[in-house]
Design a protein around this motif. Sequence first.
Motif, PDB file in Angstrom:
ATOM      1  N   SER A 230      23.325  -6.691  53.232  1.00  0.00           N
ATOM      2  CA  SER A 230      23.563  -6.985  52.261  1.00  0.00           C
ATOM      3  C   SER A 230      24.795  -7.787  52.727  1.00  0.00           C
TER       4      SER A 230
ATOM      5  N   LEU B  38      25.449 -12.007  52.524  1.00  0.00           N
ATOM      6  CA  LEU B  38      26.495 -12.692  52.476  1.00  0.00           C
ATOM      7  C   LEU B  38      26.995 -14.375  53.131  1.00  0.00           C
TER       8      LEU B  38
ATOM      9  N   ALA C  55      24.591 -16.779  53.721  1.00  0.00           N
ATOM     10  CA  ALA C  55      24.645 -17.442  52.351  1.00  0.00           C
ATOM     11  C   ALA C  55      25.884 -18.481  51.947  1.00  0.00           C
TER      12      ALA C  55
ATOM     13  N   GLU D 205      20.912 -20.041  48.015  1.00  0.00           N
ATOM     14  CA  GLU D 205      20.787 -19.864  46.982  1.00  0.00           C
ATOM     15  C   GLU D 205      19.742 -18.354  47.613  1.00  0.00           C
TER      16      GLU D 205
ATOM     17  N   ALA E 257      21.177 -15.324  49.345  1.00  0.00           N
ATOM     18  CA  ALA E 257      21.743 -14.462  48.272  1.00  0.00           C
ATOM     19  C   ALA E 257      21.078 -13.703  47.738  1.00  0.00           C
TER      20      ALA E 257
ATOM     21  N   LEU F 105      27.281 -12.031  45.780  1.00  0.00           N
ATOM     22  CA  LEU F 105      26.332 -12.698  45.488  1.00  0.00           C
ATOM     23  C   LEU F 105      25.677 -13.439  44.252  1.00  0.00           C
TER      24      LEU F 105
ATOM     25  N   ILE G 233      28.094 -16.509  44.967  1.00  0.00           N
ATOM     26  CA  ILE G 233      27.406 -17.672  45.640  1.00  0.00           C
ATOM     27  C   ILE G 233      25.820 -18.200  45.051  1.00  0.00           C
TER      28      ILE G 233
END
Length: 108
Positions: free
Chosen positions: A18, A22, A25, A38, A41, A57, A60
Amino acid sequence: SQAQSYAMQAQRLAPQSSETFLYLALIANQQKQPANAESLARRGLSYAQSNAMKKQLWSIILKAGQMQKNQKTIQQAQTAIKSLSKKRAPLDGALPCYTISTITLCLG
């Protein structure tokens, strides 16, 4: 950018991380690519384990929704952030920053 290149390489090495979504994004938001930010994320959310990562996330996604003036996305992100905020102690108010090579990216 160099940061994007490093983040893409990290994503290839750890495709279910993840954190790499991140970073990507964050970079997309900085490059004024809110739809891409988007999307990245949201992909990161599918791998996020901790509430803290999910909250970052969603932050964002919120910013991307605001950049796109998308009320549905803004409302969804605000609801998710509020829900995640109830599940853990509040942060000290500092926005998280991430350093990739010599480039630092901050939420907010």
